[in-house]
Scaffold this active site. Structure first.
Site, PDB file in Angstrom:
ATOM      1  N   ASP A   1       0.836  -1.203   0.000  1.00  0.00           N
ATOM      2  CA  ASP A   1       0.000   0.000   0.000  1.00  0.00           C
ATOM      3  C   ASP A   1       0.869   1.250   0.000  1.00  0.00           C
ATOM      4  OD1 ASP A   1      -2.321   1.476   0.136  1.00  0.00           O
ATOM      5  OD2 ASP A   1      -3.079   0.526   1.962  1.00  0.00           O
TER       6      ASP A   1
ATOM      7  N   ASP B   1     -10.519   2.103  -3.516  1.00  0.00           N
ATOM      8  CA  ASP B   1     -11.052   1.845  -2.176  1.00  0.00           C
ATOM      9  C   ASP B   1     -12.568   1.824  -2.191  1.00  0.00           C
ATOM     10  OD1 ASP B   1      -8.725   1.499  -0.894  1.00  0.00           O
ATOM     11  OD2 ASP B   1      -8.637   3.469   0.057  1.00  0.00           O
TER      12      ASP B   1
HETATM   13  C1  DGJ Z   1      -5.820   1.906   1.888  1.00  0.00           C
HETATM   14  C2  DGJ Z   1      -6.163   0.690   1.097  1.00  0.00           C
HETATM   15  O1  DGJ Z   1      -6.592   1.019  -0.172  1.00  0.00           O
HETATM   16  C3  DGJ Z   1      -7.182  -0.123   1.875  1.00  0.00           C
HETATM   17  O2  DGJ Z   1      -7.603  -1.221   1.122  1.00  0.00           O
HETATM   18  C4  DGJ Z   1      -6.550  -0.562   3.159  1.00  0.00           C
HETATM   19  O3  DGJ Z   1      -5.479  -1.422   2.891  1.00  0.00           O
HETATM   20  C5  DGJ Z   1      -6.095   0.643   3.941  1.00  0.00           C
HETATM   21  N1  DGJ Z   1      -5.257   1.506   3.168  1.00  0.00           N
HETATM   22  C6  DGJ Z   1      -5.342   0.227   5.167  1.00  0.00           C
HETATM   23  O4  DGJ Z   1      -4.816   1.275   5.841  1.00  0.00           O
END
Ligand code: DGJ
Length: 742
Positions: A479, A549
Site C-alpha cells: 500500500d 477503495d
Molecule cells: C488503503 C487501502 O486502499 C485499503 O484497502 C486498506 O489497505 C487501507 N489503506 C489500510 O490502511
C-alpha cells in the site's frame, strides 16, 4: 516485423502486419517524423512526406533555405531554443546558463529483441522473434551529450515502445531539465482526446474533449502517478467507437510524476509528449553519467477502442507483468480490512478465515494493523514487527494457523511510509523527505521515507525479509497512502534536489525488484489508497492492483470500465463487500456485487460469519462459479459493450481464446417500469458456433448474437412483475455462453 534503413532517403521504416512507423534524418541531422499508422508498403524513399514550405515570419536554420524551419517540421525528439516554438522533448542547461541543444544523427543500430532498461520497468521480448529494436544515436556538438532514441516494434500488434537514454560524453556537467520519453508529431489535429481522471474512490472516469489550439495535458506532481490522472491517453478520430475506427493510445510505464500533453499549433499539426513531469524534474549529468527515461508505449489501431485496449491488455499481461503469477489464475481471497479495520485479535481473524475456507476461499489476507504500535492510523508505520498483544504467535504463528486451515496467507505492508510515533522514526528522524527549515506536512498522520537513499530502502528490505523468511506468506498487498510534499533529501547536494522525485520512484522499484527476485512465488498486489498508483510501472512488479477503495458495485462499474481502457482484467483487484456499502452507503444485491467483481481478480472484503445462511449459500456458489470460469474471465479477450458513463445500463464480456466460452456481464443501475426492449450486440464470438445461453437455455449462433444481439429485456418491459425479486434497482446478470455444437 522488420526495421529497414534506406540510404537514399535516409529513412527508417519499422513495420509489421499492422503498422508502419517511418522517420528520416533531416538535413540538420535531427530526426524527422514521417508517418505512424496503418501498414503501408515499403519503398526506397519516403522523404516526400517531409512537407516544407516557406512561411512568412518564420525563423529558419539556413540563410538560403526559407522552408527549413523546425517550427513547421514534424520531429522525433525536438529540442528547446532553436526555431521550434512548440514544447520540446528535451532541454539541457549548461553551466553557462544556455538551454539550447542541437542533437544530430551519429549512427544507428538494429538489434533483435528488446534491451532491458536498467532500474526501470519496461515491456520485454522473450526472444529475438518477438521484437526488434532500432537505436538511433544523436549528439550535441557543444555539450557532447549523446542521446540514444530507442524504438521497439513487436511482431504482433500496432505497438511501438520508446524511450531515450542520455550519456554525457563531454567535460562540464549539464542539467537535463526535460527528458521526455516520447514525442509524436502527427500531421493533423482532428482527434478527440480521451483521458482517465478522477480522485480517491472515484478513479478512472473517462473524459473526452476535442483538441483545440494550444496545450491540453494531464499529469501528476504528487510523487505518485495519482488517482487524479492515469498515465494513459487516447486520441481517436471523431467517428471512432468501440467497434471501429482509428485511434492511438499512449501509455507511460512509470509510477511517479508524469506529464502527457497534446499541443495543437497554428497550422493544426499536433505534438504529443509523454514522460516525466518536467516541472518537478532536473537531473545533473556529470561527465560519463547516464540517464535513462521511462518507457512510453504507443498503440495504433484502425479497429476501434476495444481493439486498442485488447492490444494493451495482451502486451501488459504477457510482456510487462512477469514471473510466477503472470499466466496463473489468481487466488480467491478474503481481506479483513472492511471486516474489522484495526479492531481484531488473532482469534477473530481465524474465525473469519475459517468461514472463508468453508465457502471455498483460497487466500486469507491480513490488512493494516498487525505491526508495531498500530492500533489506529496514527502510529506504527515503519516498525514491521508483529504486534504480539494482538497476535501472540506473531505472523509466523498466524500464517501457520491459516495454512493449517488449508488456505494461503497474505499480508499488508506500507513500506514507503513512517509514522512519527514509531521506533523507526525515533531512531532515524532524518529518514523522511522534508525540506530544511520548513514544516513537515502529514497525510493520514504519516510521512514519506526518503527512498532516494539506498540505506533507507535497505533497512525496509531487511525488516520485510525478516518477516517473509520466517513466515509462510504467499501474497503481499503493498500500500501507499499519501502523496509526497516538501520533497527534499538531506542526503543529496543542492544541485541534485531536482532528482529526488525520480530517485524516490527508482528506490521503490529497487525494493520491488529485490523482493520479487528473493521471493518469486509471492503474489504482489499494488495499492495506493486504491488506484493512486495503478499504472504500468507497478504492473511490472505486481501483476494485480487494488483498483479503488470504493467497493460499491455501481461505482465499481465505472471504475473498472474506465480502467479497462488500458489495463487487463487480470490486473484489477475486485472484491465483494458488505451492504450498506462503506463508501457510498448503498445497498446493492449480493449477486450484483459478485457479478461486477468477477471481472477482476475476485475476493471478499467482509466477515462471512455475518451473512445469513442463504447469503452464505450464494457465496459458495459464487466462488465455485469463479473457480470454473476464472481462466476465461482473467485471460480471455475483454470487450466493452455498453458504457456506464452513458446510460442506465452497462455491459461487458470476455471470450475464451478458442471462442467456445463467453461470459457477458449485464448491469442495470435503476429499474424501469414499462421499459423498452433491450439487446446487446455481442463481439468476438465465432459466427458459426452455436452457443447455449445459461439463462434462457436457448441456443444461438455467434452471428445471431453479434449481429442481431442477445436479448436482455426482462419482465419489467411492459408489465409489473408478479415477483419483485430480480426486478429491482442495481440488477445484473451473467450470461454464460458455451458452445453447444462447435
Ligand atoms: C488503503 C487501502 O486502499 C485499503 O484497502 C486498506 O489497505 C487501507 N489503506 C489500510 O490502511
Amino acid at each position: 516485423m522488420k526495421i529497414l534503413f534506406h540510404e537514399a532517403g535516409r529513412t527508417f521504416h519499422l513495420y509489421n502486419d499492422s503498422i508502419s512507423y517511418i522517420m528520416t534524418i533531416m538535413k540538420n541531422g535531427h530526426l524527422g517524423q514521417l508517418y505512424f499508422g496503418k501498414r503501408i508498403q515499403d519503398r526506397e524513399d519516403f522523404s516526400y512526406f517531409l512537407e516544407t514550405c516557406e512561411r512568412p515570419m518564420t525563423a529558419c536554420i539556413y540563410e538560403d533555405d526559407g522552408a527549413f524551419s523546425l517550427e513547421h517540421l514534424r520531429q522525433e525528439y525536438p529540442v528547446f531554443g532553436s526555431t521550434d516554438y512548440r514544447q520540446p522533448a528535451v532541454e539541457v542547461r549548461q553551466e553557462n546558463g544556455s538551454r539550447i541543444s542541437d542533437f544530430q544523427y551519429q549512427s544507428h543500430e538494429i538489434t533483435e529483441g528488446k534491451p532491458v532498461l536498467e532500474g526501470l520497468p519496461a515491456t520485454y521480448a522473450e526472444n529475438g522473434q518477438e521484437a526488434e529494436t532500432l537505436t538511433v544515436t544523436l549528439a550535441d556538438p557543444v555539450t557532447k551529450v549523446q542521446v540514444q532514441l530507442l524504438y521497439t516494434i513487436f511482431a504482433q500488434g500496432g505497438i511501438i515502445a520508446r524511450s531515450a537514454r542520455f550519456c554525457h560524453m563531454g567535460g562540464q556537467p549539464v542539467y537535463l531539465t526535460r527528458a521526455m520519453s516520447l514525442c509524436m508529431d502527427l500531421p493533423d489535429h482532428d482527434y478527440v482526446w480521451q483521458q482517465l481522471s478522477g480522485c480517491w474512490a472515484r478513479e478512472c472516469r473517462i473524459r473526452t474533449r476535442s483538441l483545440e489550439p494550444g496545450i491540453q495535458s494531464v499529469g501528476s506532481m504528487r510523487g505518485n502517478s495519482s488517482h487524479e490522472h492515469n498515465p494513459f491517453l487516447v486520441l481517436k478520430r471523431r467517428s471512432t467507437d468501440e467497434r471501429q475506427g482509428e485511434a492511438v493510445g499512449f501509455s507511460l510505464i512509470y509510477s511517479g510524476n508524469f506529464r502527457m500533453q497534446a499541443e495543437v499549433d497554428a497550422h493544426d499539426t499536433l505534438r504529443v509528449l509523454a514522460g516525466i513531469d518536467p516541472e518537478t524534474f532536473e537531473w545533473k549529468l556529470e561527465s560519463g553519467e547516464v540517464f535513462q527515461t521511462p518507457e512510453a508505449v504507443m498503440v495504433y489501431t484502425d479497429q476501434g477502442l476495444n481493439h486498442l485496449s485488447q492490444t494493451f491488455h495482451k502486451l501488459y499481461q504477457r510482456r510487462l507483468a512477469r514471473g510466477y503469477w503472470r499466466d496463473r489464475v489468481r487466488p480467491i481471497l478474503n481481506n479483513n480490512w472492511e471486516a474489522t479495520y484495526f479492531d481484531f485479535t488473532e482469534d477473530r481473524l481465524i474465525e473469519i478465515a475459517a468461514k472463508a475456507k468453508e465457502c471455498g476461499v483460497e487466500l486469507f489476507v491480513l490488512d493494516d494493523g498487525w505491526f508495531g504500535a498500530r492500533s489506529s492510523d496514527t502510529a506504527g508505520l515503519g516498525d514491521w514487527k508483529a504486534n504480539t498483544d494482538r497476535l501472540p504467535n506473531g505472523i509466523t504463528g498466524l500464517a501457520e494457523k491459516i495454512e493449517a486451515l488449508g488456505m494461503k496467507f497474505g499480508l499488508w505492508f506500507e513500506p514507503e511510509m513512517v509514522n512519527k510515533d514509531s521506533d523507526l522514526y525515533r531512531q532515524h528522524p532524518d529518514w523522511i523527505l522534508s525540506t530544511p527549515q520548513r514544516g513537515q506536512s502529514q497525510g493520514r498522520h504519516q510521512h514519506v521515507l526518503d527512498f532516494s537513499r539506498k540505506e533507507v530502502v535497505d533497512a525496509i528490505y531487511a525488516q520485510m525479509a525478516e518477516i517473509l523468511n520466517n513466515a509462510k506468506v504467499s501474497y503481499i498487498k503493498w500500500d501507499m497512502n499519501r502523496s509526497i510534499s516538501e520533497c527534499y533529501s538531506t542526503a543529496w547536494p543542492a544541485d541534485r534536489q531536482g532528482e529526488i522525485y525520480h530517485r524516490y520512484i527508482l528506490g521503490v522499484y529497487s525494493l520491488y525488484e529485490r523482493l520479487t527476485a528473493e521471493f518469486p512465488e509471492i503474489l504482489f498486489e499494488s495499492c495506493a489508497s486504491g488506484g493512486g498508483r495503478f499504472d504500468p510501472g507497478m504492473l511490472y512488479y505486481a501483476p494485480q492492483g487494488w483498483v479503488s477503495d470504493n467497493s460499491d458495485a455501481v461505482e465499481r462499474l465505472k471504475i473498472q470500465y474506465g480502467t479497462s481502457m488500458c489495463y487487463p482484467v487480470s490486473s484489477m483487484g475486485t472484491h465483494v463487500s458488505v451492504t450498506p456499502n462503506h463508501q457510498v452507503f448503498r445497498c446493492t444485491p449480493l449477486h450484483t456485487r459478485a457479478n461486477v467483481a468477477y471481472f477482476g481478480t475476485f475476493g471478499y472484503e467482509l466477515d462471512l460469519n455475518k451473512l445469513e445462511p442463504d447469503e452464505l449459500w450464494a457465496v459458495r456458489e459464487q466462488i465455485a462459479f469463479m473457480k470454473k470460469y476464472r481462466e476465461v474471465l482473467q485471460y480471455g479477450t475483454f470487450y466493452r459493450l455498453q458504457s456506464p458513463f452513458e446510460g442506465n445500463e452497462a455491459a461487458w464480456m470476455v471470450v475464451s481464446a478458442d471462442q467456445k466460452t463467453a461470459l457477458v456481464g449485464w448491469y442495470r443501475i435503476l429499474n424501469c417500469v414499462n421499459a423498452r426492449y433491450t439487446r446487446l450486440r455481442l463481439q468476438g464470438l465465432n459466427p458459426s458456433y452455436c452457443y447455449k445461453n445459461s439463462i434462457s437455455g436457448s441456443c444461438h449462433y455467434g452471428d445471431e448474437l453479434m449481429y442481431a444481439g442477445l436479448i436482455t429485456s426482462d419482465a419489467t418491459a411492459g408489465q409489473v412483475p408478479s415477483e419483485a425479486e430480480g426486478y429491482t434497482d442495481f440488477e445484473s446478470r451473467i450470461y454464460v455462453l458455451e458452445v453447444a455444437q462447435p
